[in-house]
Design an enzyme around this catalytic site. Structure first.
Site, PDB file in Angstrom:
ATOM      1  N   THR A  49       0.748  -1.092   0.031  1.00  0.00           N
ATOM      2  CA  THR A  49      -0.044   0.015  -0.074  1.00  0.00           C
ATOM      3  C   THR A  49       1.057   1.037  -0.062  1.00  0.00           C
ATOM      4  O   THR A  49       1.958   1.161   0.659  1.00  0.00           O
ATOM      5  CB  THR A  49      -0.656  -0.016   1.349  1.00  0.00           C
ATOM      6  OG1 THR A  49      -1.828  -0.889   1.254  1.00  0.00           O
ATOM      7  CG2 THR A  49      -1.588   1.230   1.459  1.00  0.00           C
ATOM      8  N   GLY A 108      -5.720  -3.721   7.963  1.00  0.00           N
ATOM      9  CA  GLY A 108      -6.673  -2.669   7.724  1.00  0.00           C
ATOM     10  C   GLY A 108      -8.016  -2.957   8.780  1.00  0.00           C
ATOM     11  O   GLY A 108      -8.390  -1.873   9.344  1.00  0.00           O
ATOM     12  N   GLY A 144     -11.112  -1.837   3.298  1.00  0.00           N
ATOM     13  CA  GLY A 144      -9.905  -1.701   4.411  1.00  0.00           C
ATOM     14  C   GLY A 144     -10.000  -0.165   5.068  1.00  0.00           C
ATOM     15  O   GLY A 144     -10.669   0.694   4.848  1.00  0.00           O
ATOM     16  N   ASP A 145      -8.901  -0.127   5.706  1.00  0.00           N
ATOM     17  CA  ASP A 145      -8.657   1.300   6.395  1.00  0.00           C
ATOM     18  C   ASP A 145      -8.215   2.504   5.199  1.00  0.00           C
ATOM     19  O   ASP A 145      -8.613   3.639   5.791  1.00  0.00           O
ATOM     20  CB  ASP A 145      -7.933   1.071   7.451  1.00  0.00           C
ATOM     21  CG  ASP A 145      -6.231   0.687   6.859  1.00  0.00           C
ATOM     22  OD1 ASP A 145      -6.301  -0.061   5.979  1.00  0.00           O
ATOM     23  OD2 ASP A 145      -5.480   1.560   7.352  1.00  0.00           O
ATOM     24  N   ARG A 189     -15.104  -6.371   0.584  1.00  0.00           N
ATOM     25  CA  ARG A 189     -14.119  -5.807   1.568  1.00  0.00           C
ATOM     26  C   ARG A 189     -13.586  -4.499   1.684  1.00  0.00           C
ATOM     27  O   ARG A 189     -12.960  -4.159   0.386  1.00  0.00           O
ATOM     28  CB  ARG A 189     -13.150  -6.852   1.860  1.00  0.00           C
ATOM     29  CG  ARG A 189     -12.335  -6.485   3.142  1.00  0.00           C
ATOM     30  CD  ARG A 189     -11.031  -5.906   2.641  1.00  0.00           C
ATOM     31  NE  ARG A 189      -9.860  -5.622   4.031  1.00  0.00           N
ATOM     32  CZ  ARG A 189      -9.067  -5.074   3.763  1.00  0.00           C
ATOM     33  NH1 ARG A 189      -8.590  -4.368   2.873  1.00  0.00           N
ATOM     34  NH2 ARG A 189      -8.355  -5.188   5.201  1.00  0.00           N
ATOM     35  N   THR A 199      -0.650   1.902   6.982  1.00  0.00           N
ATOM     36  CA  THR A 199      -0.502   0.693   6.391  1.00  0.00           C
ATOM     37  C   THR A 199      -0.457  -0.318   7.213  1.00  0.00           C
ATOM     38  O   THR A 199       0.196  -0.194   8.286  1.00  0.00           O
ATOM     39  CB  THR A 199       0.803   0.821   5.377  1.00  0.00           C
ATOM     40  OG1 THR A 199       0.812  -0.465   4.760  1.00  0.00           O
ATOM     41  CG2 THR A 199       1.750   0.947   5.995  1.00  0.00           C
ATOM     42  N   GLY A 200      -1.071  -1.472   6.944  1.00  0.00           N
ATOM     43  CA  GLY A 200      -1.076  -2.753   7.919  1.00  0.00           C
ATOM     44  C   GLY A 200      -2.421  -3.420   7.546  1.00  0.00           C
ATOM     45  O   GLY A 200      -3.065  -3.243   6.521  1.00  0.00           O
TER      46      GLY A 200
HETATM   47  N1  ASP Z   1      -4.221  -1.298   4.991  1.00  0.00           N
HETATM   48  C1  ASP Z   1      -4.370  -1.836   3.801  1.00  0.00           C
HETATM   49  C2  ASP Z   1      -5.651  -2.566   3.889  1.00  0.00           C
HETATM   50  O1  ASP Z   1      -5.978  -3.320   4.828  1.00  0.00           O
HETATM   51  C3  ASP Z   1      -3.319  -3.017   3.486  1.00  0.00           C
HETATM   52  C4  ASP Z   1      -2.075  -2.345   3.347  1.00  0.00           C
HETATM   53  O2  ASP Z   1      -1.811  -1.383   4.170  1.00  0.00           O
HETATM   54  O3  ASP Z   1      -1.039  -3.032   2.896  1.00  0.00           O
HETATM   55  O4  ASP Z   1      -6.321  -2.545   2.753  1.00  0.00           O
END
Ligand code: ASP
Length: 315
Positions: free
Chosen positions: A182, A236, A212-213, A210, A233-234
């Site tokens: 991301t 979500g 994400g955040d 779905r 990032t992480g």
């Molecule tokens: N945060 C992103 C999600 O959950 C994924 C990512 O940060 O790689 O969609």
């Protein structure tokens, strides 16, 4: 003159030097450098924080190494659906998109929503229709295809697993150094205006629409001139539950925390309590910045008018 700063990330996770080839490491560093310099150039010329984060994100979206736009991960149905958000800390205006397909640079669409629609958050087909109406550039499916992310998806498509690449054993093997990516950018310009943006393909094998955040204002992306600009990032789901980005702003506003203290609190205390893996980049109105993560690595880079510049991958 005020200090101006740009910070970018290309995703966090189990990114280990032992898994990386020198060539791949070089390619990541180069990709980050290019985006950082593009964003910084906008600020240096007196451009706005919003335009700086956009410029940096476009370059990362165009780079197949990162999981955003071109090179996005595949959903359960084997297609790419992208999430993105941008926020202007001066006006508190924001634009966000979820589940959009075939848009070459989703960040351009988010910015268009922020400036030229009466709305903040568009999804799926409606977002696509708005993109066409505004003349945003589209690309065929092939443009977004990357073999390694296709292989990664193939390995888990028959399971219920959805993954941040690194959290799955099988994927660990398959992905090696590719991990996930991301992308995000935050900036503070010469006027002290702050902006934040995040763009992603989300998580491999995600299903049922779905979200994400990343596109959720306050969870993965937030900007406010009074406090900070944040891009996360992480995993979500945990960032949404922690309302991670806005929480940093609240700690600064209501408790007087510094940018670094507030990011540490959220990334190293609040998120781990929810088993939330990942990190964030942050900037405040004085041009201070932070890059905090609780995973093994985070692709990250920062440049400030005080002469500081750093590009790093591992802890
Ligand atoms: N945060 C992103 C999600 O959950 C994924 C990512 O940060 O790689 O969609």
């Amino acid at each position: 003159m005020r200090r101006f700063t740009i910070v970018i990330h290309g995703g966090a996770g189990t990114i280990l030097k032992s898994d990386m080839t020198p060539e791949l490491e070089q390619a990541y560093v180069h990709g980050l450098q290019e985006a950082l310099h593009a964003g910084y150039a906008v600020l240096e010329e007196g451009g706005s924080a919003v335009n700086a984060v956009k410029a940096a994100i476009v370059i990362l979206e165009d780079n197949i190494l990162f999981n955003a736009a071109r090179g996005s991960v595949f959903t359960k149905k084997g297609v790419q659906e992208m999430d993105v958000a941008i926020m202007d800390g001066h006006s508190l205006e924001a634009g966000a998109v979820t589940g959009v397909r075939n848009v070459r640079n989703p960040i351009e669409l988010a910015a268009e929503i922020m400036r030229n629609s009466n709305h903040v958050f568009l999804s799926g087909k409606g977002a696509g229709d708005f993109a066409i109406k505004q003349g945003i550039k589209l690309e065929p499916d092939e443009y977004f295809f990357s073999q390694f992310r296709y292989d990664q998806w193939k390995a888990i498509r028959d399971s219920d697993t959805y993954s941040l690449d690194h959290t799955n054993q099988e994927l660990e093997e398959l992905m090696k150094d590719k991990k996930f990516g991301t992308v995000g950018a935050v900036a503070c310009d010469k006027e002290g205006n702050i902006a934040a943006a995040t763009s992603t393909g989300g998580m491999t094998n995600k299903k049922y629409g779905r979200i994400g955040d990343s596109p959720i204002i306050g969870a993965g992306t937030y900007a406010n001139n009074d406090t900070c600009g944040i891009s996360c990032t992480g995993h979500g789901e945990m960032f949404i539950r922690a309302v991670a980005a806005h929480d940093v702003s609240c700690l600064m506003e209501y408790k007087g925390y510094s940018l670094q203290q507030a990011c540490d609190e959220v990334v190293n205390k609040k998120l781990p309590a929810l088993k939330g893996e990942g990190g964030m980049i942050a900037v405040d109105k004085d041009g201070n910045y932070a890059m905090v993560f609780n995973s093994a690595g985070m692709y990250r880079a920062a440049r400030s008018s005080d002469g500081s510049e750093e590009i790093a991958i591992y802890k």
